[in-house]
Design an enzyme around this catalytic site. Structure first.
Site, PDB file in Angstrom:
ATOM      1  N   LYS A 173       0.824  -1.210   0.000  1.00  0.00           N
ATOM      2  CA  LYS A 173       0.000   0.000   0.000  1.00  0.00           C
ATOM      3  C   LYS A 173       0.858   1.260   0.000  1.00  0.00           C
ATOM      4  O   LYS A 173       0.559   2.235  -0.696  1.00  0.00           O
ATOM      5  CB  LYS A 173      -0.927   0.002   1.214  1.00  0.00           C
ATOM      6  CG  LYS A 173      -1.832   1.236   1.307  1.00  0.00           C
ATOM      7  CD  LYS A 173      -2.769   1.356   0.115  1.00  0.00           C
ATOM      8  CE  LYS A 173      -3.593   2.640   0.148  1.00  0.00           C
ATOM      9  NZ  LYS A 173      -4.557   2.686   1.252  1.00  0.00           N
ATOM     10  N   LYS A 242       0.523  11.651   5.326  1.00  0.00           N
ATOM     11  CA  LYS A 242       0.923  10.614   6.277  1.00  0.00           C
ATOM     12  C   LYS A 242       1.466   9.396   5.549  1.00  0.00           C
ATOM     13  O   LYS A 242       2.502   8.832   5.934  1.00  0.00           O
ATOM     14  CB  LYS A 242      -0.274  10.238   7.153  1.00  0.00           C
ATOM     15  CG  LYS A 242       0.003   9.174   8.201  1.00  0.00           C
ATOM     16  CD  LYS A 242      -0.430   7.778   7.779  1.00  0.00           C
ATOM     17  CE  LYS A 242      -1.932   7.659   7.645  1.00  0.00           C
ATOM     18  NZ  LYS A 242      -2.360   6.267   7.335  1.00  0.00           N
TER      19      LYS A 242
END
Length: 293
Positions: A173, A242
C-alpha cells in the site's frame, strides 16, 4: 471456526461502506465509532451500533479496523480487557488502515501469542469502492488466516491479493500511494504546462489517456474530481501526507535512496495552499493558485 459476527471499528467514509457491504453479504455486523451522531445512519443499514468498544471486541468472531493511524490501531488491540484478554475464541483482526509494517508485525506477534490472528489489509478504491464492496485489498498475514477470512474479504472487495507475510500488505500500500502522490504532482504540472502553452487541459488529457503518459490519475481522478473542480473523492490531503511520510520512513529503514520520492514528500509538505482537510485530488489542480484562493 466460521466467521459470522463481524465488528467494524471506525465508521467513517470507508468503514461505514465496508460495514454496509458486510451486512449485505449476510454477516451480522456490529459497529463502533467515536461519534455517536453516526448511530442513526449506521442502524438504518441494519448494523448494530455498540457504544462500548471493549464490549464489541468481546463478542465478535472477527473485527475490521478502519482507523486513520497506526497508533489508533495499536491502542484498540492493546486495550486492557479487550482482545488480548479473550480466551473463549480465536478472533481474526482485519486491519484496513494504512500503517507501517513494523507496528503491524509487532501487533501480529502479540495477537498470535494470545491465540488470535491479524491480517494487514489496506485498501484502494475510496468510499465508493467501500460502499459497493469493490475495493482492491492487499493482504499480509498467514495463509491460514487469509483462507479463514476469504468470505469476509470477498464481501468487501472485488480483488484481494495475498502478497506475503505480516506487514507485506502495508508495504504494497505504501508503494502504491507513493506512486499516487507522485502522479498527482506530475499530472497537475503537465496540465498546467498545457494550459500555459495554449492547449486546453481537457484536450491534452484525451491524448495522454490514449498514449503512454496515462495513469489512474489521468484516467479516473482528473476527469472525475479535478476537471469539474468537485474535489470530493473522500480521501484527505493529510492522510496522503501521512502515507508519503510512512513510505519515506520505510525507505530510510530499508537503506534505499529515493531522491525523486523525497522531493515528492517535500512538495506535499510545503504545499501551503493545500490544507490537511482538503481532498487529496486538489494536488493535481492545474489552475492558477490565485484562482483557488
Amino acid at each position: 471456526m466460521e466467521l459470522r459476527r463481524i465488528g467494524v471499528i471506525g465508521l467513517g467514509n470507508m468503514g461505514f461502506g465496508m460495514a454496509a457491504s458486510l451486512k449485505r453479504a449476510g454477516f451480522e455486523v456490529l459497529g463502533f465509532d467515536i461519534s455517536p451522531a453516526r448511530r442513526a445512519m449506521i442502524e438504518a443499514e441494519g448494523i448494530i451500533f455498540i457504544e462500548d468498544q471493549l464490549a464489541l471486541l468481546r463478542q465478535v468472531d472477527a473485527v475490521v479496523f478502519s482507523l486513520p493511524y497506526a497508533k489508533d490501531v495499536e491502542a484498540v488491540v492493546t486495550a486492557e480487557g479487550g482482545l488480548l484478554s479473550r480466551k473463549d475464541a480465536s478472533v481474526l483482526v482485519i486491519d484496513t488502515s494504512t500503517s507501517d509494517p513494523g507496528t503491524t508485525r509487532r501487533l501480529a506477534a502479540a495477537l498470535a501469542a494470545a491465540g488470535h490472528g491479524l491480517l494487514d489489509a489496506p485498501v484502494s478504491g475510496g468510499p465508493s469502492g467501500a460502499a459497493s464492496g469493490s475495493l482492491t485489498m492487499m493482504i499480509g498475514g498467514t495463509e491460514a488466516d487469509v483462507a479463514r477470512a476469504e468470505k469476509v474479504l470477498a464481501a468487501m472487495s472485488a480483488k484481494a491479493t495475498h502478497v506475503g507475510p505480516s506487514g507485506a500488505g502495508n508495504i504494497a500500500k505504501l508503494v502504491n500511494n507513493l506512486l499516487v502522490a507522485a502522479h498527482l504532482v506530475t499530472t497537475g504540472e503537465a496540465l498546467r504546462l498545457s494550459a500555459a502553452a495554449g492547449l486546453a487541459p481537457e484536450a491534452a488529457l484525451k491524448v495522454v489517456n490514449a498514449a503512454t503518459g496515462r495513469s489512474a490519475i489521468s484516467e479516473v481522478m482528473v476527469p472525475r474530481w479535478v476537471l469539474p473542480a468537485s474535489f470530493d473523492s473522500g480521501f484527505s490531503a493529510g492522510l496522503m501526507r501521512k502515507d508519503v511520510r510512512l513510505a519515506i520512513e520505510l525507505a530510510e529503514e530499508s537503506g534505499v535512496a529515493l531522491p525523486l520520492s523525497q522531493h515528492v514528500k517535500q512538495l506535499w509538505q510545503e504545499a501551503g495552499w493545500l490544507a490537511d482537510q482538503d481532498d487529496f485530488t486538489r494536488m493535481a489542480d492545474y489552475r492558477d493558485r490565485k484562482e483557488m484562493a
